[in-house]
Scaffold this motif. Sequence first.
Motif, PDB file in Angstrom:
ATOM      1  N   ALA A 227       0.813  -1.218   0.000  1.00 49.75           N
ATOM      2  CA  ALA A 227       0.000   0.000   0.000  1.00 49.75           C
ATOM      3  C   ALA A 227       0.849   1.272   0.000  1.00 49.75           C
ATOM      4  O   ALA A 227       0.297   2.367   0.104  1.00 49.75           O
ATOM      5  CB  ALA A 227      -0.938  -0.003   1.208  1.00 49.75           C
ATOM      6  N   ARG A 228       2.176   1.126  -0.086  1.00 48.11           N
ATOM      7  CA  ARG A 228       3.122   2.249  -0.158  1.00 48.11           C
ATOM      8  C   ARG A 228       3.164   3.092   1.115  1.00 48.11           C
ATOM      9  O   ARG A 228       3.304   4.315   1.065  1.00 48.11           O
ATOM     10  CB  ARG A 228       2.825   3.124  -1.372  1.00 48.11           C
ATOM     11  CG  ARG A 228       2.957   2.386  -2.690  1.00 48.11           C
ATOM     12  CD  ARG A 228       2.647   3.290  -3.827  1.00 48.11           C
ATOM     13  NE  ARG A 228       1.583   4.195  -3.422  1.00 48.11           N
ATOM     14  CZ  ARG A 228       0.604   4.621  -4.161  1.00 48.11           C
ATOM     15  NH1 ARG A 228       0.522   4.280  -5.372  1.00 48.11           N
ATOM     16  NH2 ARG A 228      -0.330   5.438  -3.708  1.00 48.11           N
TER      17      ARG A 228
ATOM     18  N   GLU B   7      -3.346   7.757   0.175  1.00 49.63           N
ATOM     19  CA  GLU B   7      -4.680   7.224   0.461  1.00 49.63           C
ATOM     20  C   GLU B   7      -4.677   5.693   0.475  1.00 49.63           C
ATOM     21  O   GLU B   7      -5.409   5.070   1.256  1.00 49.63           O
ATOM     22  CB  GLU B   7      -5.689   7.753  -0.562  1.00 49.63           C
ATOM     23  CG  GLU B   7      -7.134   7.438  -0.213  1.00 49.63           C
ATOM     24  CD  GLU B   7      -7.559   7.999   1.153  1.00 49.63           C
ATOM     25  OE1 GLU B   7      -8.359   7.314   1.832  1.00 49.63           O
ATOM     26  OE2 GLU B   7      -7.101   9.083   1.542  1.00 49.63           O
ATOM     27  N   SER B   8      -3.845   5.082  -0.357  1.00 50.68           N
ATOM     28  CA  SER B   8      -3.779   3.617  -0.385  1.00 50.68           C
ATOM     29  C   SER B   8      -3.313   3.067   0.965  1.00 50.68           C
ATOM     30  O   SER B   8      -3.819   2.050   1.438  1.00 50.68           O
ATOM     31  CB  SER B   8      -2.846   3.145  -1.505  1.00 50.68           C
ATOM     32  OG  SER B   8      -1.535   3.650  -1.301  1.00 50.68           O
TER      33      SER B   8
ATOM     34  N   THR C 252      -6.181   3.574   3.557  1.00 49.06           N
ATOM     35  CA  THR C 252      -7.219   2.567   3.326  1.00 49.06           C
ATOM     36  C   THR C 252      -6.762   1.202   3.815  1.00 49.06           C
ATOM     37  O   THR C 252      -7.528   0.474   4.462  1.00 49.06           O
ATOM     38  CB  THR C 252      -7.586   2.511   1.831  1.00 49.06           C
ATOM     39  OG1 THR C 252      -8.068   3.796   1.431  1.00 49.06           O
ATOM     40  CG2 THR C 252      -8.640   1.455   1.551  1.00 49.06           C
ATOM     41  N   ALA C 253      -5.528   0.841   3.525  1.00 49.32           N
ATOM     42  CA  ALA C 253      -4.998  -0.450   3.982  1.00 49.32           C
ATOM     43  C   ALA C 253      -5.011  -0.533   5.503  1.00 49.32           C
ATOM     44  O   ALA C 253      -5.380  -1.568   6.076  1.00 49.32           O
ATOM     45  CB  ALA C 253      -3.587  -0.663   3.445  1.00 49.32           C
TER      46      ALA C 253
END
Length: 165
Positions: A105-106, A116-117, A120-121
């Motif tokens: 998810a970086r 945002e990834s 969210t993760a």
Amino acid sequence: WLARHLDKKTVFIVGVVWWIGAQGFIYAGSPDWPRWTMFAVAGLAGIGYAVADLMPWAMLPDVIDEDELATGERREGLYTGTFTLLRKMGGATAVLMVGIALDVARYDGTATSQPESAVTAIRIMMALVPALLLVVTAWMARRYPLSREAHRAVLDGLRERERAA
């Protein structure tokens, strides 16, 4: 109070369902919510967690008694060691999976804000994944056969065996 009035399985399932509900609030949480709200939700989640963590340890002696009745051997060490090993392996696997998911998810541990990834993760891993695993746990626990009456019968059988010996 619940443990005195209900079977251990029922108390366990109630605690797990309570925790699932709290996980839903955690997932729905927003930075816009007042801070006290998340503290309250965390406290409510802690109640469910405490029940879900404590009750298997309370059920373990009943299982050991049933095994003794079936085999004639007392194997507390085997059961406790296996139970502890599985809990440790589960925790280690969860930490590994979270690390992998954050990497995918970086997530950047040095950044002051996350993509945002990553956010969210984190939300999924901290709320939805545990809730899903808790649903599976509650579903599996419903078949736990050692009710209060069944355990009483096991203890009666052990006492009878002891008297006969």
